[in-house]
Design an enzyme around this catalytic site. Structure first.
Site, PDB file in Angstrom:
ATOM      1  N   VAL A 255      -9.835 -12.248 -18.965  1.00  0.00           N
ATOM      2  CA  VAL A 255      -9.924 -13.242 -20.041  1.00  0.00           C
ATOM      3  C   VAL A 255     -11.394 -13.369 -20.472  1.00  0.00           C
ATOM      4  CG1 VAL A 255      -7.821 -14.546 -19.632  1.00  0.00           C
ATOM      5  CG2 VAL A 255      -9.812 -15.036 -18.226  1.00  0.00           C
ATOM      6  N   HIS A 256     -11.919 -12.262 -20.986  1.00  0.00           N
ATOM      7  CA  HIS A 256     -13.334 -12.197 -21.373  1.00  0.00           C
ATOM      8  C   HIS A 256     -13.777 -13.418 -22.182  1.00  0.00           C
ATOM      9  CE1 HIS A 256     -13.678  -7.944 -20.203  1.00  0.00           C
ATOM     10  NE2 HIS A 256     -12.570  -7.699 -20.890  1.00  0.00           N
TER      11      HIS A 256
END
Length: 328
Positions: A255-256
């Site tokens: 989940v950059h």
């Protein structure tokens, strides 16, 4: 713990995208709790075509109960690109091929205002008040700066998810997707001011959101349409992340983009260094590379704060708890 005395006004510049979708839902949870104001969402041509990123963001806003928030359509025709989009990872619609399960929207792509014009309008009307959170290629921001030189200085802060400094790239051997997709735009934005906040994949590659985490979130209200979407999107993204060898065999996906919100609301989870970020725009093998000078010398040209360490356990934990509020 959030201790801000005033809630930040935010423009989210995004190209949904699996991780973008989680970041937007997290932000909407914070809006629901009264910790943030979402002024607008400016969508970008990036993970998938601008038409799909516009539709995806609009559908998520309606799903979460915020259909009135303005959505801009991405500027087309930034720098010449030699990269394909990321539909192979995020699905043809950018949302795990799940957009057909989301609410139909009343807004029309053809009639929407372009994202760069929204940025210019909002930043001119509210100088020094709006935080721009950019979790996509920087085409819109660069276009706004070119149309209205100096406009990005009107932002209170600019927070960017992008770059790879001490780690390999994720789209080229030396380059991260958001920077490499429009390198000239990135160079323009980094030249616009000297206090840009950068969240690179050096830290975001440690943020693995697992299917078990998705199920824990959904337990709060398993019949919620948001719950069902979170679980299904996590399942899709996990499969593609494993197929693209991103996860070292771990069941989850990165989940950059969510880490940009941690900077604003849970800053204790990140550690930064001051640096002059440079963008390689001409290299044959290194186009899109982000770098800074690590030598022990005076850094008189510093233009950014770059996150280099992350408390991934607690960042993911607070994200999960906030998502639970959105679906409760």
């Amino acid at each position: 713990m959030i201790t801000q005395k005033t809630k930040p006004k935010i423009i989210l510049d995004t190209d949904p995208g699996g991780d973008d979708s989680f970041a937007l839902l997290w932000l909407l949870s914070l809006v629901k709790q009264g910790f943030a104001e979402l002024v607008a969402v400016t969508t970008v041509d990036g993970n998938v075509h601008a038409r799909y990123t516009f539709a995806g963001a609009s559908k998520l806003l309606k799903l979460a109960g915020f259909p009135a928030i303005e959505v801009g359509k991405g500027v087309i025709g930034g720098s010449k690109r030699d990269l394909e989009d990321a539909g192979g990872i995020h699905g043809a619609d950018g949302m795990g091929n799940l957009s057909h399960t989301l609410p139909e929207i009343d807004v029309n792509y053809e009639d929407a205002v372009y994202s760069d014009d929204i940025l210019i309008e909002k930043l001119q009307a509210n100088p020094g008040e709006i935080v721009v959170v950019a979790i996509a290629p920087l085409t819109n921001l660069a276009s706004a700066e070119k149309k209205c030189p100096g406009i990005l200085k009107n932002a209170k802060e600019i927070i960017i998810m992008g770059g790879a400094f001490k780690v390999p790239g994720n789209i080229r051997p030396e380059a991260e997707f958001n920077i490499a997709y429009d390198v000239e735009a990135a160079a323009t934005v980094f030249a616009s001011r000297d206090d840009i906040v950068v969240i690179p994949i050096d830290v975001t590659e440690k943020l693995i959101f697992t299917q078990e985490m998705a199920k824990q979130v959904s337990k709060v209200n398993p019949e919620s349409e948001i719950s069902k979407f979170i679980v299904s999107l996590c399942e899709f993204m996990t499969k593609t992340a494993l197929a693209f060898r991103e996860m070292q065999g771990k069941e989850g996906f990165l989940v950059h983009d969510a880490a940009t919100l941690a900077y604003l609301f849970y800053p204790e989870t990140l550690l930064f260094r001051r640096a002059e970020v440079m963008i390689e725009t001409k290299g044959e093998w290194t186009r899109g590379k982000t770098l800074f000078d690590s030598r022990n010398k005076t850094k008189v040209g510093a233009n950014a704060w770059v996150a280099m360490e992350v408390d991934n356990v607690n960042l993911l934990a607070v994200m999960m708890e906030d998502l639970k509020v959105l679906i409760s």
